[in-house]
Design an enzyme around this catalytic site. Structure first.
Site, PDB file in Angstrom:
ATOM      1  N   TRP A  48       0.828  -1.211   0.000  1.00 60.08           N
ATOM      2  CA  TRP A  48       0.000   0.000   0.000  1.00 60.08           C
ATOM      3  C   TRP A  48       0.860   1.258   0.000  1.00 60.08           C
ATOM      4  O   TRP A  48       0.364   2.367  -0.191  1.00 60.08           O
ATOM      5  CB  TRP A  48      -1.010  -0.003   1.148  1.00 60.08           C
ATOM      6  N   ASP A  49       2.173   1.089   0.208  1.00 59.98           N
ATOM      7  CA  ASP A  49       3.109   2.203   0.107  1.00 59.98           C
ATOM      8  C   ASP A  49       2.906   2.983  -1.194  1.00 59.98           C
ATOM      9  O   ASP A  49       3.031   4.207  -1.224  1.00 59.98           O
ATOM     10  CB  ASP A  49       4.553   1.680   0.098  1.00 59.98           C
ATOM     11  N   GLU A  88       1.514  -1.588  13.203  1.00 59.74           N
ATOM     12  CA  GLU A  88       1.560  -3.061  13.246  1.00 59.74           C
ATOM     13  C   GLU A  88       2.003  -3.567  14.620  1.00 59.74           C
ATOM     14  O   GLU A  88       2.135  -4.770  14.805  1.00 59.74           O
ATOM     15  CB  GLU A  88       2.480  -3.589  12.142  1.00 59.74           C
ATOM     16  N   LYS A 127       4.258   1.940  16.176  1.00 60.24           N
ATOM     17  CA  LYS A 127       5.336   1.768  15.200  1.00 60.24           C
ATOM     18  C   LYS A 127       5.371   2.923  14.215  1.00 60.24           C
ATOM     19  O   LYS A 127       6.441   3.422  13.858  1.00 60.24           O
ATOM     20  CB  LYS A 127       5.102   0.448  14.450  1.00 60.24           C
ATOM     21  N   GLN A 128       4.230   3.295  13.704  1.00 60.38           N
ATOM     22  CA  GLN A 128       4.164   4.371  12.709  1.00 60.38           C
ATOM     23  C   GLN A 128       2.805   5.012  12.822  1.00 60.38           C
ATOM     24  O   GLN A 128       1.900   4.446  13.417  1.00 60.38           O
ATOM     25  CB  GLN A 128       4.381   3.812  11.310  1.00 60.38           C
TER      26      GLN A 128
END
Lengths: 768, 768
Positions: free
Chosen positions: A359-360, A490, A602-603
């Site tokens: 999906w990046d 994640e 994480k992000q």
């Protein structure tokens, strides 16, 4: 930061010292690509030290049999992965019968690698004393041609310094290669034939299972002090290799050199039966043009890319080098010429993550390509997913969905899912949202609504059907809930009501309904075609409406923030700043359960939603959520710092924005994550571009108009970038003293600058 | 039910037809074991059809390198697994030079397998016409000696029916074996030597890595019509095999036979240097005793086991066969003689699950062994975990726990964790509770508190420390919560506040504190020793107390039930009865995410807690929870039906209790789960025993007194069982007309019958 050996330079990546321990890192950093093929910076000549060989052909993959500890129903049986392709760069070199091998030389001096990003070539040069005490100067320059994208060219020169010498060049091609990353040590290639005639060598091979036919070819010219030598080489061949050998006698100080023209032709672009002819055509044309002309074409082609894509930064050469490295690698990886291709997380710089599409692409790469290339490039990236729609529907069917619901894969080469951790494959479903967002973003930026009736709407309907089925009604909450998902963070798996996913799903359905109305009104043929074969009817739309009116979004009144997931507040909320440094990165120090039940992110997750849907929230809301979530974020994904940089800039926290920017822009050059040997983080490089254009430049599209709120870090004197907006090119210069906005071409462009509507005409730049 | 070919018989498992498709299933069902070694019912002679070879030695394992799709920090590097051991049963047979092979015979008639559970032997007999048209009657009887547990004995007979014939018997041992279940096709055994002398053969081998030395030995005697023949066999040997060959000339109708004495000696019981001597000793002793005497000893040994462990059922031969098969297999697997051993889920009937120890032992097996054997057997099973305490502490340390907290492994051979799915390994931590419950249960049943100061308390302190650290304080709930766990219902992963786990953890700490007080009062030496080395102090105990006072237990006021986990009510609650049969079993039909977000329960979870802590809840509470959860339960674990059978019986729902009983008792015989080929479900067989004794018999321990509430299914005329309670044996007979309670020996025993206190004396059985 894990390494700091790259010399700061505005236009080149430079290494000026030979260190065996850095060979694999440099092989990644100095990689070349031309969108159709890619090559790690492996040495041409023999190297017996530690190396990671990598040659890649865009779109050529192999479905490697899945390996899992415990099989779960629904796992994909294969993991499609990018293949190490036959070696075309090899040139063995001997000097008076002794092999040139940097692992065995008595001394190596004047060692230098340069990746010239401005002109698109890579050169390595050094002086070496061989075990037989012959001292030689060596240089090897190569490029993957942008103008002839099946061609790589090498110019390899050896000059004996202290004696006359017999120099043997043995250019070769070798199809007996393997992947480091295989699940079962399978062989991936069948070699069909090794043939040669008239100094042209050719190996025909095909990938197993997928049956991509690939021809690897070569032809070489040799020179003494620039004078072409008409030698007949000797030939050695095996089942998988072909070697020529040219022997040159040169005096002390005389230069022996070889130009090798080589590369791949594949049945993606030619008939299988015509691959040899295709290779001959490339060789004939390129040798006719000659090395210097091809190199000139290369420089011109890169000049044209840079003209549009360059970002300049004055006063901070490392930042300048970082952003150009990112832009260069993105353009090496994908040029938008082929709808079948996409942008793998490692591009052509390594095998890891299989070279597949994530999906990046939709979340990070499309904005970059949209603004720095013709809008057809972004449209091609959207079409890639449209072309995979049937596979996405099959994928959802395997998970029990019906009625044409689609779940796009987490990782793919050909539309089929290739990932196999249940918490990701089956649950990190927010990726479906990014597919729709990319369509929305494309239309918003380009104004080209036609993509929606032509292709996009079918994707959107299938995704909306997935979301509709994936929610379930909770009697307890009297709302629709979404159970068992993994959000962008994640570090939480199988959570309920991830705000990002719920919000995104709701928005997808709403946007689909909005577009349905517009298509019904303006594109009735398309509307009838689509409604006809999707069998969408009013009763289904009524149910969608009922659902979006009642989607549950977890919220905390106490903190006045949306909650990352239902039970987030049951966690102990201890800011990252209080976490002992010995515990970082937590994904290497902590067991998975500990990570999962910790509050560490994480992000960007909720904040990723605030990034995509910035206009849905006030700046105060952004600030509140940023202050709640960012202190809990460990940024252990390459995709994390850029989003936070943009939001910090928007909140006028320029020091923080700059810190995040540095982390994203030199992630690979300085090897923050201790893994650059495996390849570079290509997709997150687009996030670096966004950090400058959207973060510092504050660029947005507001009501069909480009809007800017330029800011500049105190560390920089000035920066500039260009964007192509609806076929008009705007150049933005920001310095400590002010900004200018110029438009290229003949037309005037309306922009919004710090909230104020203005016009820029070609003759009258705007200054602010 | 998946198969129905086993002939119903009260004391034997019988197959009376040869079907190549059932060979592997029968190999499991007719397996033999004697606690020290085990053998699938593979044929002695050559068989070229589909077969699953399995010979096992208790306690001999290999740490196979872990295989995972995506590595997560904290995963164990090795998976200790039971090994297929050298073949000792092999006897190749030729008749006039043609191999006897049931896969190639022209006809096979009178085929019969019998596993005689009463006497502990297995016999196979048939009439076959070989490819050379010789017709032979064959019978092969074997047993694994209970009295000599390193010994297996085979009596193999061949009678030519239609001609005289030359019969060759070639008994062999073969160490060149592999596991079907290997992660990387590693070799598990090193073969050290193959030697023979005086018709005694010996292969010395050792397991790789773990270096268990195993000697496989054999000696054979041959007969014609029962007359011993003094033949000198020929010898053939290779690096891994040793064959003797005996040639017998027999007339038509004359019987050629061979008695093979063979088995294993290991360095678990002998010095490595003395293995050959140990084998010679077994051979000398057993051949001196002779086949018939050994068989007689076998019958006597089993008679003694049955005397205590038998359950009779009148009027339902399939139920009778089922329960005896369960009791027989449990006794074949584990006899309680060796503290180093435990009960693997497949016993000695297959490789799957690695033959390792699960929480099944504590939750299901200990009650069976406690009631049907000397209490030292249960104590040995407890000591097994005490001996692994250091490993359990190390295991917890790997996951970030400190201060001597222990997490017992999900799966183990030697105390180290062998499982590697994060949602199980790291999160299915309720297993720790079962360790403490087993101690509590042992003390409650046997009255032997001394185990706690000697060993149990240290285990309990370490586990309480784990629980204390594993909870965290939720500001939101103002309670201690436990995030990210998997309960006994493995169809929910990574949930928060699994009621079973929270309740169990709270109870563990409370019980530990209670025992601490008792040990302090009554066993001050032990107390000082334990407090000394665990450094437990009052402040730690105060924190425990504060925690147990404030543990969060999810509860629904609407349904008036404890909730399986925090968000259970967000699920769609649709009873299993409304689930389409094509969707069952859901673990084969649905993807994992779909299972996880469904309301369907694999095995008792909240109800498992109600089983363990029955006396904490009223019958009304049990009924409410049973009515809420059982309809949502798919019973896709072999451990599920027994608990529900017991609870249904308690609630006087005898039809339901009987249905659950049938499912558990004939799980393997009728192959409900379509997997009996891989081996039998040994540990759940103890649950079958519990279904009768605790379910129908209603046996409990109440205040140091045995209590019964006998019930009988309407399908049965009568049933009986015995239990050993504190060294007194009670026999319970229940018929449709009433019950009797008899006590063996000299003393009177107090019992509670349907709530009323009574005394049984040896001369005066109680009738009700």
């Amino acid at each position: 930061m894990n390494q700091e050996y790259i010399t700061a330079n505005a236009w080149s990546i430079i290494e000026d010292d030979f260190d065996k321990g850095r060979v694999k890192s440099s092989e990644s950093l100095f990689s070349l690509g031309n969108g159709a093929m890619g090559q790690r910076a492996n040495f041409e000549e023999t190297y017996t030290g530690d190396t990671f060989q990598g040659s890649y052909i865009a779109g050529v993959y192999y479905p490697d049999k899945t390996r899992v500890g415990w099989w779960k129903n629904g796992y994909p049986e294969y993991f499609a992965k990018v293949l190490n392709a036959p070696n075309w760069i090899g040139i063995n070199v001997t000097v008076n019968g002794v092999a040139l091998d940097l692992n065995t030389c008595k001394s190596i001096t004047n060692y230098k690698r340069e990746l010239n990003m401005k002109e698109g070539w890579y050169e390595r040069s050094f002086t070496a004393i061989l075990p037989n005490d012959v001292e030689v100067n060596v240089s090897a320059k190569r490029f993957l041609s942008l103008t002839h994208d099946e061609l790589g060219v090498i110019n390899y020169k050896v000059t004996p310094v202290n004696t006359k010498a017999v120099i043997e060049f043995s250019p070769y091609i070798d199809a007996g290669i393997t992947n480091e990353d295989t699940n079962w040590d399978d062989k991936f290639w069948d070699i069909l034939s090794v043939t040669e005639a008239d100094q042209q060598g050719f190996i025909s091979s095909k990938t197993m299972k997928t049956e991509f036919h690939v021809g690897t070819y070569m032809q070489s010219l040799v020179f003494v002090d620039g004078q072409k030598q008409n030698l007949k080489p000797s030939v050695t061949q095996s089942d998988s290799e072909l070697y020529y050998k040219y022997t040159l006698n040169v005096n002390k100080g005389e230069e022996a050199s070889i130009q090798k023209f080589a590369g791949y032709v594949t049945d993606m672009n030619h008939k299988t039966s015509q691959l040899i002819d295709a290779a001959k055509t490339v060789l004939k044309e390129s040798i006719n043009l000659g090395y210097e002309t091809l190199l000139k074409q290369q420089k011109d082609a890169w000049a044209s890319i840079w003209d549009m894509a360059d970002i300049t930064i004055d006063g901070d050469v490392k930042a300048q080098q970082g952003i150009r490295f990112n832009i260069f690698q993105l353009n090496q990886t994908y040029l938008g010429k082929d709808e079948r291709l996409n942008i793998g997380p490692k591009g052509f710089t390594g095998e890891k993550y299989g070279g597949s599409t994530y999906w990046d692409t939709e979340a990070y790469c499309i904005p970059f390509y949209m603004a720095t290339k013709d809008q057809n490039v972004a449209r091609s990236l959207l079409a890639y997913r449209y072309n995979h729609l049937d596979k996405a529907i099959e994928n959802a069917e395997k998970l029990g969905f019906t009625n044409g619901a689609a779940l796009y894969p987490m990782v793919t080469m050909n539309g089929e899912e290739s990932h196999n951790e249940w918490e990701i494959t089956f649950e990190e479903i927010h990726r479906n949202g990014a597919m729709v967002y990319a369509i929305y973003n494309y239309v918003r930026y380009t104004g080209d609504f036609s993509y929606i009736p032509e292709m996009g709407l079918e994707v959107m309907i299938a995704i909306s059907r997935f979301w509709y089925q994936r929610f379930n009604y909770s009697q307890e909450k009297n709302k629709y809930v979404m159970l068992g998902v993994t959000g962008p963070n994640e570090y939480e798996n199988n959570v309920n009501n991830n705000w990002y996913t719920n919000y995104f799903a709701k928005w997808c359905i709403e946007y689909t309904m909005l577009c349905l109305d517009k298509v019904k009104d303006g594109y009735s043929d398309d509307y009838n075609r689509i409604v006809g074969h999707t069998k969408l009817n009013d009763s289904e739309l009524d149910k969608w409406q009922e659902l979006v009116n009642n989607v549950y979004l977890p919220y905390s009144g106490k903190y006045d923030v949306y909650l990352q997931q239902d039970n987030f507040l049951d966690k102990e909320l201890i800011p990252v700043s209080e976490l002992d440094k010995t515990q970082r990165p937590i994904n290497q120090k902590w067991s998975w359960d500990r990570i999962l039940r910790s509050c560490y992110i994480k992000q960007a997750d909720v904040l990723q939603g605030f990034y995509f849907f910035e206009d849905h929230f006030t700046e105060e809301e952004l600030e509140r959520h940023f202050d709640f979530y960012e202190p809990l974020t460990v940024h252990e994904s390459s995709l994390s710092p850029c989003v936070h940089s943009i939001q910090a800039a928007k909140l006028n926290r320029m020091d923080q924005a700059y810190t995040f920017y540095l982390r994203t822009s030199r992630l690979d050059l300085d090897d923050y994550n201790k893994e650059v040997e495996e390849g570079c983080h290509i997709t997150s490089m687009a996030g670096t571009w966004m950090s400058i254009v959207e973060g510092f430049g504050g660029m947005r599209v507001v009501n069909d108009t480009l809007s800017f709120e330029p800011r500049i870090p105190k560390e920089w004197d000035a920066y500039s970038f260009k964007v192509n907006f609806r076929n008009q090119v705007v150049k933005v210069n920001v310095s400590q003293k002010g900004s200018t906005f110029e438009v290229e071409g003949n037309s005037t462009l309306s922009i919004i600058l710090n909230g104020e509507a203005l016009k820029i005409s070609p003759s009258q730049p705007v200054k602010a």
